[in-house]
Design a protein around this motif. Sequence first.
Motif, PDB file in Angstrom:
ATOM      1  N   LYS A  10      69.021  51.035  -4.861  1.00 55.49           N
ATOM      2  CA  LYS A  10      69.438  51.859  -3.739  1.00 55.49           C
ATOM      3  C   LYS A  10      68.686  51.463  -2.465  1.00 55.49           C
ATOM      4  N   SER A  11      67.422  51.117  -2.599  1.00 57.70           N
ATOM      5  CA  SER A  11      66.624  50.742  -1.429  1.00 57.70           C
ATOM      6  C   SER A  11      67.173  49.464  -0.769  1.00 57.70           C
ATOM      7  N   GLU A  12      67.672  48.534  -1.570  1.00 57.31           N
ATOM      8  CA  GLU A  12      68.244  47.301  -1.016  1.00 57.31           C
ATOM      9  C   GLU A  12      69.542  47.591  -0.271  1.00 57.31           C
ATOM     10  N   GLU A  14      70.283  50.452   1.198  1.00 61.77           N
ATOM     11  CA  GLU A  14      69.888  51.157   2.409  1.00 61.77           C
ATOM     12  C   GLU A  14      69.349  50.184   3.449  1.00 61.77           C
ATOM     13  N   ARG A  15      68.554  49.230   3.006  1.00 65.82           N
ATOM     14  CA  ARG A  15      68.003  48.211   3.917  1.00 65.82           C
ATOM     15  C   ARG A  15      69.128  47.419   4.574  1.00 65.82           C
ATOM     16  N   ALA A  16      70.103  47.000   3.797  1.00 68.19           N
ATOM     17  CA  ALA A  16      71.233  46.236   4.332  1.00 68.19           C
ATOM     18  C   ALA A  16      72.031  47.080   5.325  1.00 68.19           C
ATOM     19  N   ARG A  17      72.205  48.364   5.027  1.00 68.79           N
ATOM     20  CA  ARG A  17      72.935  49.254   5.931  1.00 68.79           C
ATOM     21  C   ARG A  17      72.195  49.405   7.255  1.00 68.79           C
ATOM     22  N   LEU A  18      70.879  49.581   7.195  1.00 67.34           N
ATOM     23  CA  LEU A  18      70.082  49.735   8.408  1.00 67.34           C
ATOM     24  C   LEU A  18      70.098  48.467   9.256  1.00 67.34           C
ATOM     25  N   ILE A  19      70.070  47.308   8.611  1.00 71.96           N
ATOM     26  CA  ILE A  19      70.125  46.043   9.343  1.00 71.96           C
ATOM     27  C   ILE A  19      71.467  45.904  10.050  1.00 71.96           C
TER      28      ILE A  19
END
Length: 50
Positions: A10-12, A14-19
């Motif tokens: 899930k953290s990956e 979320e990271r991709a979404r934020l980028i």
Amino acid sequence: MGDIVRFVPKSELERARLIREARAIYDSIFPPADPVREPQKPDESQGVEA
């Protein structure tokens, strides 16, 4: 039947979404340069000497 399923934390995601979101904001403020368009030269009819 030989399909491989990759677990994505899930953290990956979320990271991709934020980028993606940050890039969209950046591009709205600083549009990417258009290599096809040349910089406009001063127009001589406006009284600007080159």
